[in-house]
Design a protein around this motif. Structure first.
Motif, short mmCIF file in Angstrom:
data_model
loop_
_atom_site.label_atom_id
_atom_site.label_comp_id
_atom_site.label_asym_id
_atom_site.label_seq_id
_atom_site.Cartn_x
_atom_site.Cartn_y
_atom_site.Cartn_z
N CYS A 86 1.34 0.22 -4.71
CA CYS A 86 2.60 0.46 -5.43
C CYS A 86 2.68 -0.42 -6.67
CB CYS A 86 3.79 0.13 -4.54
SG CYS A 86 4.12 1.37 -3.31
N MET A 87 3.16 0.14 -7.76
CA MET A 87 3.40 -0.67 -8.97
C MET A 87 4.45 0.03 -9.82
SD MET A 87 -0.26 -0.08 -10.75
CE MET A 87 -1.17 -0.36 -9.25
N TYR A 88 4.93 -0.70 -10.83
CA TYR A 88 5.88 -0.11 -11.77
C TYR A 88 5.10 0.45 -12.95
CZ TYR A 88 9.33 -2.95 -9.24
OH TYR A 88 10.11 -3.51 -8.28
N ALA A 89 5.56 1.55 -13.50
CA ALA A 89 4.93 2.12 -14.71
C ALA A 89 5.57 1.43 -15.91
CB ALA A 89 5.14 3.62 -14.75
N ASN A 90 5.26 0.14 -16.07
CA ASN A 90 5.99 -0.65 -17.07
C ASN A 90 5.10 -1.30 -18.13
OD1 ASN A 90 4.73 -2.61 -15.60
ND2 ASN A 90 6.55 -3.82 -15.14
N ILE A 91 3.82 -0.90 -18.21
CA ILE A 91 2.92 -1.56 -19.16
C ILE A 91 3.23 -1.07 -20.58
CG2 ILE A 91 0.51 -2.10 -19.70
CD1 ILE A 91 1.45 -3.10 -16.96
N THR A 92 3.33 -2.01 -21.49
CA THR A 92 3.74 -1.67 -22.86
C THR A 92 2.52 -1.51 -23.78
OG1 THR A 92 4.14 -4.01 -23.11
CG2 THR A 92 6.07 -2.63 -22.79
N LEU A 93 2.79 -1.11 -25.03
CA LEU A 93 1.75 -0.79 -26.01
C LEU A 93 0.73 -1.91 -26.17
CD1 LEU A 93 0.94 1.31 -28.17
CD2 LEU A 93 2.31 0.03 -29.79
N GLY A 94 -0.57 -1.55 -26.08
CA GLY A 94 -1.64 -2.51 -26.36
C GLY A 94 -2.02 -3.41 -25.20
N SER B 261 0.82 -1.21 0.00
CA SER B 261 0.00 0.00 0.00
C SER B 261 0.86 1.26 0.00
CB SER B 261 -0.94 -0.01 1.20
OG SER B 261 -0.19 -0.07 2.37
N CYS B 262 0.26 2.34 -0.48
CA CYS B 262 0.91 3.64 -0.51
C CYS B 262 -0.17 4.70 -0.44
CB CYS B 262 1.74 3.80 -1.78
SG CYS B 262 0.83 3.40 -3.27
N GLU B 263 0.23 5.94 -0.21
CA GLU B 263 -0.75 7.02 -0.09
C GLU B 263 -0.91 7.75 -1.42
OE1 GLU B 263 -0.47 8.63 4.34
OE2 GLU B 263 1.48 8.30 3.47
N LEU B 264 -2.07 8.38 -1.59
CA LEU B 264 -2.43 9.05 -2.85
C LEU B 264 -1.28 9.92 -3.38
CD1 LEU B 264 -4.82 9.62 -4.81
CD2 LEU B 264 -5.22 11.68 -3.46
N ASN B 265 -0.89 9.67 -4.61
CA ASN B 265 0.13 10.47 -5.32
C ASN B 265 1.53 10.36 -4.75
OD1 ASN B 265 -1.62 11.44 -7.15
ND2 ASN B 265 -1.85 13.46 -6.24
N ARG B 266 1.73 9.49 -3.77
CA ARG B 266 3.05 9.40 -3.15
C ARG B 266 3.87 8.29 -3.81
NH1 ARG B 266 2.01 13.98 -1.76
NH2 ARG B 266 1.34 14.53 0.33
N ASP B 267 4.24 8.55 -5.06
CA ASP B 267 4.97 7.56 -5.84
C ASP B 267 6.30 7.20 -5.18
OD1 ASP B 267 2.88 7.88 -7.57
OD2 ASP B 267 3.98 9.15 -8.97
N GLY C 178 10.19 5.50 -12.12
CA GLY C 178 9.56 4.32 -12.70
C GLY C 178 8.53 3.66 -11.81
N SER C 179 8.37 4.12 -10.55
CA SER C 179 7.33 3.57 -9.66
C SER C 179 6.18 4.54 -9.60
CB SER C 179 7.85 3.39 -8.25
OG SER C 179 9.00 2.65 -8.26
N ILE C 180 4.99 3.99 -9.40
CA ILE C 180 3.82 4.85 -9.29
C ILE C 180 2.86 4.25 -8.28
CG2 ILE C 180 2.59 3.76 -11.24
CD1 ILE C 180 1.81 6.78 -11.98
N CYS C 181 2.13 5.13 -7.57
CA CYS C 181 1.13 4.69 -6.59
C CYS C 181 -0.24 4.92 -7.21
CB CYS C 181 1.27 5.50 -5.30
SG CYS C 181 0.07 5.01 -4.06
N LEU C 182 -0.94 3.84 -7.57
CA LEU C 182 -2.27 3.95 -8.17
C LEU C 182 -3.26 3.17 -7.31
CD1 LEU C 182 -1.51 3.35 -11.96
CD2 LEU C 182 -1.87 5.53 -10.81
#
Ligand code: NAG
Ligand code: NAG
Ligand code: NAG
Ligand code: NAG
Ligand code: NAG
Length: 297
Positions: free
Chosen positions: A162-170, A128-134, A154-158
């Motif tokens: 916590c997750m990585y911003a690593n999703i590719t095209l499509g 878990s993470c807090e809103l916008n606290r990447d 490269g990390s993002i809190c959605l």
């Protein structure tokens, strides 16, 4: 980008405005309830019963909730007391007098939660993470190619995860839409919706209808939202535009062309002047020659 900075500025100034008005009133030593820890529905600022200098502390030995290792998802009704903040995430936090000793900032590998309850180890993907606290999320291995201004290395809190911003095209992506509301300097209410996703930014964005990562659009292409444009600005005609007031970047070939054009114009002016001067002199010397001939005759 500039627009984003501006909107962020407006959001932040609203947060400031609201924090002055709405922050908890209980000062250090007063009772508080963890149940009242929440985000302001309009500004999404973290609020508690306690004032800006303290957080709602529940003794870990007497109650299971724990004060220093805050569980970000729980919302027990445990009662505690307002204790001085144990860490800060801002360089200059609110509520402290000038010259007063500030709580410390956290070292690498740790973050300070919004409550200020103490430095906490950075979270792995799925935690878990807090809103916008990447920055509460650990960075992916080889974060170079995932890092962008829209995430933290490269990390993002959605959706509090916590997750990585690593999703590719499509591929399927996660889109988080947050509505911020406030009052402008003229007293008029306004709202901004900020969209965030886990596609590889800035080249890809998460499409609102398909929930798939798609290519960000170039200048002149149709758009619905700022996020769809590589320039981060969807103009009034729903077409991607340059951000107004953006610094114009001149390409090397444009420099060369301009330099060549200037040199060309200068050379032709010189040539023209030289030739016309020569012709003038020639005409004059013929005139003199004719005069001499006339005198001799
Ligand atoms: C946080 O609390 C919830 C419910 O109280 C629990 O399910 C979850 O495992 C806790 N998370 C951590 C990291 O302790
Ligand atoms: C917390 O208190 C509220 C009322 O103050 C009550 O409705 C709620 O059930 C309580 N929650 C827990 C987990 O005790
Ligand atoms: C622990 O929390 C309960 C409410 O959840 C409260 O009634 C009790 O007084 C607390 N215990 C201590 C020692 O603070
Ligand atoms: C990103 O990584 C670099 C180097 O690894 C580090 O210096 C920087 O502080 C990191 N930025 C954030 C926001 O964590
Ligand atoms: C993206 O990161 C997640 C961890 O958050 C990992 O499980 C997944 O395999 C990664 N996907 C790609 C396409 O690299």
């Amino acid at each position: 980008m500039l627009k984003h900075i501006l909107t962020l500025g407006i959001v932040l100034s609203t947060v400031v405005h609201f924090s002055l008005v709405r922050a908890g009133l209980a000062s250090e030593g007063s009772p508080c309830s963890l149940a009242n820890n929440h985000l302001d529905p309009a500004t999404h600022k973290f609020l508690t019963d306690c004032d800006d200098r303290s957080f709602c502390f529940v003794d870990a030995n007497t109650n299971s909730t724990g004060g220093s290792t805050v569980n970000l998802t729980q919302n027990d009704n445990a009662s505690g007391i307002c204790a001085k903040k144990r860490c800060r995430s801002d360089e200059f936090p609110f509520g402290f007098a000038p010259g007063e000793q500030l709580p410390p900032q956290c070292g690498t590998g740790f973050f300070c939660p919004d409550s200020g309850s103490g430095c906490t180890p950075i979270n792995k993907p799925g935690m878990s993470c807090e809103l916008n606290r990447d920055a509460q999320c650990s960075q992916p291995p080889g974060s170079h190619d995932l890092a962008s201004p829209l995430n933290s290395n490269g990390s993002i809190c959605l959706r509090s995860q916590c997750m990585y911003a690593n999703i590719t095209l499509g591929l399927q992506c996660i889109l988080e839409s947050t509505l911020y509301a406030g009052y402008g300097t003229n007293g008029m209410p306004y709202s901004i919706t900020i969209l965030r996703d886990n596609c590889r930014s800035p080249r890809l964005y998460c499409d609102q209808s398909s929930n798939l990562c798609e290519r960000t659009k170039e200048i002149g292409q149709p758009c619905q939202n700022d996020k769809e444009c590589l320039s981060t600005s969807c103009g009034v005609a729903n077409i991607c535009v340059h951000i107004p007031g953006q610094v114009v970047i001149i390409k090397p070939w444009e420099y060369w062309l301009t330099s060549l054009a200037i040199m060309g114009v200068m050379t032709s002016i010189c040539t023209f002047l030289t030739l016309s001067h020569k012709r003038h002199r020639l005409a004059r010397s013929y005139e003199l020659l004719e005069y001499h001939h006339e005198q001799i005759r």
